[in-house]
Design a protein around this motif. Sequence first.
Motif, PDB file in Angstrom:
ATOM      1  N   PRO A  23     -23.953  49.426  11.967  1.00 40.12           N
ATOM      2  CA  PRO A  23     -23.658  48.183  11.244  1.00 40.12           C
ATOM      3  C   PRO A  23     -23.266  47.058  12.198  1.00 40.12           C
ATOM      4  CG  PRO A  23     -21.817  49.685  11.077  1.00 40.12           C
ATOM      5  CD  PRO A  23     -22.912  50.453  11.765  1.00 40.12           C
ATOM      6  N   GLN A  24     -23.505  45.816  11.758  1.00 38.38           N
ATOM      7  CA  GLN A  24     -23.170  44.643  12.555  1.00 38.38           C
ATOM      8  C   GLN A  24     -21.986  43.915  11.931  1.00 38.38           C
ATOM      9  OE1 GLN A  24     -24.731  44.172  15.482  1.00 38.38           O
ATOM     10  NE2 GLN A  24     -25.862  46.052  14.947  1.00 38.38           N
ATOM     11  N   PRO A  25     -20.999  43.538  12.726  1.00 35.02           N
ATOM     12  CA  PRO A  25     -19.817  42.885  12.164  1.00 35.02           C
ATOM     13  C   PRO A  25     -20.114  41.466  11.692  1.00 35.02           C
ATOM     14  CG  PRO A  25     -19.689  42.918  14.558  1.00 35.02           C
ATOM     15  CD  PRO A  25     -20.894  43.732  14.188  1.00 35.02           C
ATOM     16  N   GLY A  26     -19.567  41.112  10.537  1.00 37.25           N
ATOM     17  CA  GLY A  26     -19.663  39.760  10.028  1.00 37.25           C
ATOM     18  C   GLY A  26     -18.441  38.951  10.444  1.00 37.25           C
ATOM     19  N   PRO A  27     -18.306  37.736   9.944  1.00 34.66           N
ATOM     20  CA  PRO A  27     -17.140  36.907  10.268  1.00 34.66           C
ATOM     21  C   PRO A  27     -15.837  37.611   9.893  1.00 34.66           C
ATOM     22  CG  PRO A  27     -18.837  35.601   9.190  1.00 34.66           C
ATOM     23  CD  PRO A  27     -19.279  37.030   9.083  1.00 34.66           C
ATOM     24  N   GLY A  28     -14.890  37.604  10.821  1.00 33.53           N
ATOM     25  CA  GLY A  28     -13.599  38.214  10.575  1.00 33.53           C
ATOM     26  C   GLY A  28     -13.572  39.718  10.732  1.00 33.53           C
ATOM     27  N   GLN A  29     -14.709  40.313  11.074  1.00 36.01           N
ATOM     28  CA  GLN A  29     -14.792  41.761  11.211  1.00 36.01           C
ATOM     29  C   GLN A  29     -14.937  42.178  12.671  1.00 36.01           C
ATOM     30  OE1 GLN A  29     -18.269  42.738   8.769  1.00 36.01           O
ATOM     31  NE2 GLN A  29     -16.908  43.591   7.204  1.00 36.01           N
ATOM     32  N   VAL A  30     -14.615  43.444  12.934  1.00 34.44           N
ATOM     33  CA  VAL A  30     -14.958  44.071  14.194  1.00 34.44           C
ATOM     34  C   VAL A  30     -15.690  45.368  13.892  1.00 34.44           C
ATOM     35  CG1 VAL A  30     -12.997  43.075  15.431  1.00 34.44           C
ATOM     36  CG2 VAL A  30     -12.782  45.349  14.409  1.00 34.44           C
ATOM     37  N   ARG A  31     -16.460  45.817  14.844  1.00 31.14           N
ATOM     38  CA  ARG A  31     -17.077  47.139  14.746  1.00 31.14           C
ATOM     39  C   ARG A  31     -16.288  48.084  15.636  1.00 31.14           C
ATOM     40  NH1 ARG A  31     -22.887  46.814  16.268  1.00 31.14           N
ATOM     41  NH2 ARG A  31     -22.237  47.197  18.419  1.00 31.14           N
ATOM     42  N   VAL A  32     -15.968  49.249  15.102  1.00 30.02           N
ATOM     43  CA  VAL A  32     -15.162  50.235  15.822  1.00 30.02           C
ATOM     44  C   VAL A  32     -16.016  51.458  16.116  1.00 30.02           C
ATOM     45  CG1 VAL A  32     -13.129  51.735  15.711  1.00 30.02           C
ATOM     46  CG2 VAL A  32     -13.038  49.424  14.736  1.00 30.02           C
ATOM     47  N   ARG A  33     -16.019  51.870  17.384  1.00 29.89           N
ATOM     48  CA  ARG A  33     -16.593  53.161  17.748  1.00 29.89           C
ATOM     49  C   ARG A  33     -15.542  54.195  17.401  1.00 29.89           C
ATOM     50  NH1 ARG A  33     -18.363  57.667  18.296  1.00 29.89           N
ATOM     51  NH2 ARG A  33     -19.875  58.342  19.868  1.00 29.89           N
ATOM     52  N   VAL A  34     -15.802  54.965  16.372  1.00 33.75           N
ATOM     53  CA  VAL A  34     -14.791  55.831  15.782  1.00 33.75           C
ATOM     54  C   VAL A  34     -14.559  57.069  16.653  1.00 33.75           C
ATOM     55  CG1 VAL A  34     -14.143  57.144  13.733  1.00 33.75           C
ATOM     56  CG2 VAL A  34     -15.458  55.016  13.483  1.00 33.75           C
ATOM     57  N   HIS A  35     -13.295  57.395  16.877  1.00 35.29           N
ATOM     58  CA  HIS A  35     -12.920  58.620  17.580  1.00 35.29           C
ATOM     59  C   HIS A  35     -12.297  59.653  16.642  1.00 35.29           C
ATOM     60  CE1 HIS A  35     -13.668  57.598  21.845  1.00 35.29           C
ATOM     61  NE2 HIS A  35     -13.471  56.356  21.432  1.00 35.29           N
ATOM     62  N   ALA A  36     -11.595  59.190  15.614  1.00 37.67           N
ATOM     63  CA  ALA A  36     -10.956  60.108  14.665  1.00 37.67           C
ATOM     64  C   ALA A  36     -10.871  59.445  13.301  1.00 37.67           C
ATOM     65  CB  ALA A  36      -9.571  60.510  15.152  1.00 37.67           C
ATOM     66  N   VAL A  37     -10.955  60.266  12.265  1.00 36.85           N
ATOM     67  CA  VAL A  37     -10.962  59.800  10.877  1.00 36.85           C
ATOM     68  C   VAL A  37      -9.957  60.610  10.074  1.00 36.85           C
ATOM     69  CG1 VAL A  37     -12.365  59.531   8.788  1.00 36.85           C
ATOM     70  CG2 VAL A  37     -13.430  59.269  11.043  1.00 36.85           C
ATOM     71  N   GLY A  38      -9.087  59.936   9.346  1.00 33.67           N
ATOM     72  CA  GLY A  38      -8.183  60.632   8.446  1.00 33.67           C
ATOM     73  C   GLY A  38      -8.916  61.062   7.188  1.00 33.67           C
ATOM     74  N   VAL A  39      -8.713  62.315   6.779  1.00 32.74           N
ATOM     75  CA  VAL A  39      -9.287  62.839   5.539  1.00 32.74           C
ATOM     76  C   VAL A  39      -8.191  62.794   4.481  1.00 32.74           C
ATOM     77  CG1 VAL A  39     -10.316  64.841   4.402  1.00 32.74           C
ATOM     78  CG2 VAL A  39     -10.875  64.328   6.791  1.00 32.74           C
ATOM     79  N   ASN A  40      -8.446  62.068   3.392  1.00 34.26           N
ATOM     80  CA  ASN A  40      -7.441  61.865   2.358  1.00 34.26           C
ATOM     81  C   ASN A  40      -7.895  62.442   1.025  1.00 34.26           C
ATOM     82  OD1 ASN A  40      -5.367  60.018   3.722  1.00 34.26           O
ATOM     83  ND2 ASN A  40      -7.306  59.014   4.207  1.00 34.26           N
ATOM     84  N   PRO A  41      -6.949  62.878   0.183  1.00 33.48           N
ATOM     85  CA  PRO A  41      -7.329  63.401  -1.130  1.00 33.48           C
ATOM     86  C   PRO A  41      -8.214  62.445  -1.927  1.00 33.48           C
ATOM     87  CG  PRO A  41      -5.032  63.894  -0.691  1.00 33.48           C
ATOM     88  CD  PRO A  41      -5.500  63.005   0.428  1.00 33.48           C
TER      89      PRO A  41
END
Length: 304
Positions: A23-41
Amino acid sequence: MKAIVFDTFGGTEVLHEADLEIPQPGPGQVRVRVHAVGVNPVDGKIRSGAMEAIFPTTLPAIPGGEIAGVVDAVGAGVDHLKGGDAVLGWSGTGSYAQYALADATVLALKPAGLDWTHAAALPVASDGADRALDILDVKAGETLLIHGASGALGTIAVQLAVARGARVIGTAGPGNQEYVTSLGATALVYGDHLVERVRDLAPDGIDAVLDAAGKGALEDSLTLRGTTDRIVTTADFRARELGVVFSEGPQRRSAARLAELAQQAADGTLVTTVGATHPLSDAAKAQQASDAGHSRGKLVLTVD
Protein backbone atom coordinates in the motif's frame (compact mmCIF):
# COMPACT_ATOMS: atom_id res chain seq x y z
CA MET A 1 3.74 -8.31 0.13
CA LYS A 2 2.60 -11.29 2.19
CA ALA A 3 -0.64 -10.77 4.09
CA ILE A 4 -3.30 -12.82 5.86
CA VAL A 5 -6.73 -12.35 4.30
CA PHE A 6 -10.29 -13.57 4.78
CA ASP A 7 -12.81 -13.44 1.93
CA THR A 8 -15.85 -14.56 3.92
CA PHE A 9 -16.91 -14.59 7.55
CA GLY A 10 -16.39 -17.76 9.55
CA GLY A 11 -13.98 -19.68 11.72
CA THR A 12 -10.21 -19.50 11.57
CA GLU A 13 -10.30 -21.74 8.48
CA VAL A 14 -11.29 -18.68 6.39
CA LEU A 15 -7.87 -17.11 7.01
CA HIS A 16 -5.33 -17.63 4.25
CA GLU A 17 -2.08 -16.13 3.01
CA ALA A 18 -2.13 -13.89 -0.07
CA ASP A 19 0.31 -11.84 -2.14
CA LEU A 20 -0.93 -8.24 -2.33
CA GLU A 21 0.34 -4.92 -3.62
CA ILE A 22 2.30 -2.87 -1.09
CA PRO A 23 0.00 0.00 0.00
CA GLN A 24 0.98 3.63 -0.59
CA PRO A 25 0.59 6.21 2.18
CA GLY A 26 -1.84 9.07 1.64
CA PRO A 27 -1.75 12.52 3.27
CA GLY A 28 -1.14 12.28 7.00
CA GLN A 29 -0.22 8.60 6.77
CA VAL A 30 2.96 6.58 7.02
CA ARG A 31 3.70 3.10 5.77
CA VAL A 32 5.17 0.76 8.37
CA ARG A 33 7.30 -2.29 7.65
CA VAL A 34 5.70 -4.50 10.25
CA HIS A 35 7.85 -6.51 12.66
CA ALA A 36 5.19 -7.63 15.17
CA VAL A 37 1.40 -7.64 15.36
CA GLY A 38 -0.80 -7.86 18.43
CA VAL A 39 -3.53 -10.51 18.19
CA ASN A 40 -6.70 -9.33 19.93
CA PRO A 41 -10.01 -11.05 20.72
CA VAL A 42 -11.76 -8.47 18.53
CA ASP A 43 -9.82 -9.81 15.51
CA GLY A 44 -11.62 -13.13 15.79
CA LYS A 45 -14.99 -11.45 16.38
CA ILE A 46 -14.57 -9.36 13.22
CA ARG A 47 -13.47 -12.43 11.26
CA SER A 48 -16.54 -14.38 12.42
CA GLY A 49 -18.94 -11.56 11.50
CA ALA A 50 -20.01 -11.03 15.13
CA MET A 51 -18.86 -7.40 15.05
CA GLU A 52 -20.64 -6.35 11.84
CA ALA A 53 -23.10 -4.12 13.70
CA ILE A 54 -20.20 -2.21 15.30
CA PHE A 55 -17.33 -2.56 12.81
CA PRO A 56 -18.72 -3.21 9.30
CA THR A 57 -16.09 -5.01 7.23
CA THR A 58 -15.54 -4.83 3.49
CA LEU A 59 -14.39 -8.19 2.14
CA PRO A 60 -11.78 -9.35 1.36
CA ALA A 61 -10.11 -8.00 4.49
CA ILE A 62 -6.81 -8.19 6.34
CA PRO A 63 -7.28 -8.66 10.11
CA GLY A 64 -5.57 -6.67 12.81
CA GLY A 65 -5.23 -3.10 13.98
CA GLU A 66 -2.09 -2.99 16.12
CA ILE A 67 1.53 -2.82 14.97
CA ALA A 68 5.16 -2.39 15.87
CA GLY A 69 7.63 -1.78 13.09
CA VAL A 70 9.75 0.70 11.13
CA VAL A 71 8.48 3.64 9.13
CA ASP A 72 9.10 2.79 5.50
CA ALA A 73 7.43 5.67 3.62
CA VAL A 74 5.88 8.99 4.64
CA GLY A 75 2.80 10.67 3.15
CA ALA A 76 2.27 14.38 2.55
CA GLY A 77 1.94 16.55 5.63
CA VAL A 78 3.82 14.25 8.01
CA ASP A 79 6.78 16.02 9.54
CA HIS A 80 7.27 14.39 12.96
CA LEU A 81 8.08 10.91 11.65
CA LYS A 82 10.62 9.86 9.06
CA GLY A 83 11.82 6.75 7.31
CA GLY A 84 13.71 4.45 9.68
CA ASP A 85 11.83 5.48 12.83
CA ALA A 86 10.86 2.53 15.03
CA VAL A 87 7.23 2.93 16.05
CA LEU A 88 4.28 1.24 17.74
CA GLY A 89 0.60 2.04 17.60
CA TRP A 90 -2.57 1.45 15.64
CA SER A 91 -2.80 0.69 11.94
CA GLY A 92 -5.34 2.17 9.56
CA THR A 93 -5.24 -0.94 7.38
CA GLY A 94 -5.12 -4.58 8.43
CA SER A 95 -1.90 -5.31 10.28
CA TYR A 96 -1.53 -9.06 9.60
CA ALA A 97 0.82 -8.16 6.76
CA GLN A 98 4.39 -7.23 5.94
CA TYR A 99 3.36 -3.60 5.41
CA ALA A 100 0.53 -1.54 6.89
CA LEU A 101 -0.61 2.06 6.67
CA ALA A 102 -1.20 4.13 9.78
CA ASP A 103 -2.35 7.60 10.68
CA ALA A 104 0.88 9.29 11.78
CA THR A 105 -0.85 10.87 14.78
CA VAL A 106 -1.52 7.50 16.47
CA LEU A 107 2.03 6.17 16.35
CA ALA A 108 4.59 6.57 19.12
CA LEU A 109 8.33 6.16 18.86
CA LYS A 110 9.45 2.81 20.26
CA PRO A 111 11.99 3.10 23.09
CA ALA A 112 15.23 1.28 22.36
CA GLY A 113 14.79 -0.92 25.43
CA LEU A 114 11.42 -2.31 24.32
CA ASP A 115 11.55 -5.27 21.93
CA TRP A 116 9.19 -5.66 18.99
CA THR A 117 6.90 -8.28 20.50
CA HIS A 118 6.36 -6.38 23.76
CA ALA A 119 5.84 -3.17 21.80
CA ALA A 120 3.07 -4.85 19.82
CA ALA A 121 1.46 -6.03 23.06
CA LEU A 122 0.86 -2.51 24.34
CA PRO A 123 -1.35 -0.21 22.19
CA VAL A 124 -4.77 -1.91 22.25
CA ALA A 125 -4.47 -3.29 25.78
CA SER A 126 -3.29 -0.02 27.33
CA ASP A 127 -5.88 2.08 25.51
CA GLY A 128 -8.68 -0.31 26.46
CA ALA A 129 -7.56 -0.43 30.09
CA ASP A 130 -7.28 3.35 30.37
CA ARG A 131 -10.70 3.83 28.79
CA ALA A 132 -12.42 1.28 31.05
CA LEU A 133 -10.85 2.67 34.23
CA ASP A 134 -11.90 6.19 33.25
CA ILE A 135 -15.49 5.06 32.57
CA LEU A 136 -15.51 3.38 35.99
CA ASP A 137 -13.89 6.48 37.55
CA VAL A 138 -11.65 4.30 39.70
CA LYS A 139 -10.20 6.25 42.64
CA ALA A 140 -7.65 5.72 45.37
CA GLY A 141 -8.98 3.67 48.27
CA GLU A 142 -11.63 1.88 46.21
CA THR A 143 -11.86 -1.85 45.58
CA LEU A 144 -11.97 -2.89 41.92
CA LEU A 145 -12.77 -6.42 40.74
CA ILE A 146 -11.17 -7.37 37.41
CA HIS A 147 -12.31 -10.52 35.63
CA GLY A 148 -9.63 -11.87 33.30
CA ALA A 149 -6.79 -10.21 35.18
CA SER A 150 -4.08 -12.33 33.52
CA GLY A 151 -5.01 -11.47 29.93
CA ALA A 152 -3.44 -8.72 27.84
CA LEU A 153 -5.87 -5.98 28.84
CA GLY A 154 -6.26 -7.33 32.38
CA THR A 155 -2.49 -7.30 32.92
CA ILE A 156 -2.32 -3.59 32.10
CA ALA A 157 -5.59 -2.71 33.88
CA VAL A 158 -4.43 -4.26 37.15
CA GLN A 159 -1.25 -2.20 37.14
CA LEU A 160 -2.92 1.07 36.12
CA ALA A 161 -5.61 0.64 38.76
CA VAL A 162 -3.02 -0.09 41.46
CA ALA A 163 -1.13 3.02 40.31
CA ARG A 164 -4.35 5.00 40.93
CA GLY A 165 -4.32 3.75 44.51
CA ALA A 166 -7.11 1.20 44.16
CA ARG A 167 -7.17 -2.24 45.71
CA VAL A 168 -7.61 -4.81 42.94
CA ILE A 169 -9.08 -8.29 43.20
CA GLY A 170 -8.22 -10.12 39.99
CA THR A 171 -9.74 -13.38 38.78
CA ALA A 172 -7.77 -15.79 36.62
CA GLY A 173 -7.16 -19.49 36.10
CA PRO A 174 -5.37 -21.65 38.67
CA GLY A 175 -2.08 -21.46 36.78
CA ASN A 176 -2.08 -17.64 36.75
CA GLN A 177 -2.61 -16.90 40.44
CA GLU A 178 1.03 -16.07 41.21
CA TYR A 179 1.25 -13.98 38.04
CA VAL A 180 -1.79 -11.86 39.01
CA THR A 181 -0.39 -11.44 42.51
CA SER A 182 2.92 -10.25 41.02
CA LEU A 183 1.04 -7.47 39.22
CA GLY A 184 -0.18 -6.07 42.53
CA ALA A 185 -3.64 -7.64 42.79
CA THR A 186 -5.26 -10.05 45.21
CA ALA A 187 -5.63 -13.14 43.00
CA LEU A 188 -8.73 -15.29 42.93
CA VAL A 189 -9.58 -18.36 40.84
CA TYR A 190 -12.67 -17.78 38.70
CA GLY A 191 -15.49 -20.30 38.84
CA ASP A 192 -17.96 -21.69 41.36
CA HIS A 193 -19.01 -19.67 44.41
CA LEU A 194 -17.16 -16.60 43.15
CA VAL A 195 -19.60 -14.18 44.79
CA GLU A 196 -19.06 -15.68 48.23
CA ARG A 197 -15.29 -15.80 47.79
CA VAL A 198 -15.12 -12.18 46.67
CA ARG A 199 -17.26 -11.11 49.63
CA ASP A 200 -14.87 -12.92 51.95
CA LEU A 201 -12.04 -10.82 50.54
CA ALA A 202 -14.03 -7.57 50.41
CA PRO A 203 -16.64 -7.60 53.19
CA ASP A 204 -17.29 -3.87 52.68
CA GLY A 205 -18.23 -4.46 49.08
CA ILE A 206 -16.89 -3.93 45.57
CA ASP A 207 -16.84 -0.37 44.26
CA ALA A 208 -16.44 -1.21 40.57
CA VAL A 209 -16.06 -4.16 38.20
CA LEU A 210 -14.11 -4.51 34.95
CA ASP A 211 -14.90 -7.65 32.97
CA ALA A 212 -12.06 -8.32 30.53
CA ALA A 213 -12.86 -12.02 30.26
CA GLY A 214 -16.30 -12.24 28.67
CA LYS A 215 -16.87 -15.65 30.23
CA GLY A 216 -20.24 -15.19 31.90
CA ALA A 217 -18.98 -13.06 34.80
CA LEU A 218 -21.57 -10.30 34.47
CA GLU A 219 -24.26 -12.02 36.52
CA ASP A 220 -21.87 -12.43 39.45
CA SER A 221 -20.78 -8.83 38.98
CA LEU A 222 -24.38 -7.61 39.17
CA THR A 223 -24.94 -9.62 42.33
CA LEU A 224 -21.81 -8.19 43.94
CA ARG A 225 -22.64 -4.61 43.01
CA GLY A 226 -26.42 -4.84 43.51
CA THR A 227 -26.77 -2.46 40.57
CA THR A 228 -25.65 -2.04 36.96
CA ASP A 229 -23.76 1.10 37.96
CA ARG A 230 -19.95 1.03 37.67
CA ILE A 231 -19.72 -2.27 35.81
CA VAL A 232 -17.91 -2.25 32.48
CA THR A 233 -17.15 -5.13 30.12
CA THR A 234 -14.75 -5.12 27.21
CA ALA A 235 -15.61 -8.67 26.16
CA ASP A 236 -19.23 -9.72 26.80
CA PHE A 237 -21.74 -8.86 24.07
CA ARG A 238 -24.64 -9.53 26.45
CA ALA A 239 -23.84 -6.25 28.18
CA ARG A 240 -26.69 -4.21 26.75
CA GLU A 241 -29.37 -6.77 27.50
CA LEU A 242 -28.12 -6.82 31.10
CA GLY A 243 -27.93 -3.03 31.30
CA VAL A 244 -24.14 -2.97 31.60
CA VAL A 245 -21.75 -0.65 29.76
CA PHE A 246 -19.82 -2.27 26.91
CA SER A 247 -16.58 -0.34 26.47
CA GLU A 248 -16.04 0.26 22.78
CA GLY A 249 -14.89 2.97 20.37
CA PRO A 250 -14.27 5.63 19.58
CA GLN A 251 -11.00 4.88 21.29
CA ARG A 252 -8.78 7.80 22.23
CA ARG A 253 -5.64 6.29 20.71
CA SER A 254 -3.33 8.85 22.25
CA ALA A 255 0.22 8.65 20.89
CA ALA A 256 1.45 10.72 23.85
CA ARG A 257 -0.07 8.32 26.40
CA LEU A 258 1.23 5.33 24.44
CA ALA A 259 4.74 6.82 24.41
CA GLU A 260 4.56 7.31 28.20
CA LEU A 261 3.51 3.71 28.82
CA ALA A 262 6.01 2.35 26.29
CA GLN A 263 8.81 4.07 28.18
CA GLN A 264 7.52 2.58 31.45
CA ALA A 265 7.50 -0.85 29.79
CA ALA A 266 11.06 -0.31 28.55
CA ASP A 267 12.12 0.76 32.06
CA GLY A 268 10.48 -2.30 33.60
CA THR A 269 8.00 -0.31 35.71
CA LEU A 270 5.05 -1.54 33.61
CA VAL A 271 4.80 -5.27 32.91
CA THR A 272 3.87 -6.29 29.36
CA THR A 273 3.65 -10.04 29.03
CA VAL A 274 3.76 -11.89 25.72
CA GLY A 275 2.05 -15.23 26.25
CA ALA A 276 3.08 -16.73 22.92
CA THR A 277 4.41 -15.73 19.52
CA HIS A 278 3.52 -17.17 16.12
CA PRO A 279 4.87 -16.44 12.65
CA LEU A 280 2.51 -14.54 10.35
CA SER A 281 1.82 -17.74 8.42
CA ASP A 282 0.35 -19.27 11.61
CA ALA A 283 -2.22 -16.50 12.09
CA ALA A 284 -5.07 -19.02 12.16
CA LYS A 285 -3.41 -20.90 15.01
CA ALA A 286 -2.89 -17.64 16.92
CA GLN A 287 -6.53 -16.67 16.48
CA GLN A 288 -7.64 -20.12 17.63
CA ALA A 289 -5.70 -19.57 20.85
CA SER A 290 -7.16 -16.08 21.20
CA ASP A 291 -10.71 -17.31 20.59
CA ALA A 292 -10.24 -19.99 23.27
CA GLY A 293 -9.08 -17.44 25.86
CA HIS A 294 -7.17 -18.32 29.03
CA SER A 295 -3.89 -16.91 27.63
CA ARG A 296 -1.48 -15.12 29.93
CA GLY A 297 -0.67 -11.73 28.46
CA LYS A 298 -0.66 -11.06 24.74
CA LEU A 299 -0.51 -13.27 21.67
CA VAL A 300 1.78 -11.78 19.03
CA LEU A 301 2.50 -12.50 15.38
CA THR A 302 6.07 -11.97 14.20
CA VAL A 303 6.57 -10.78 10.64
CA ASP A 304 9.69 -11.48 8.55
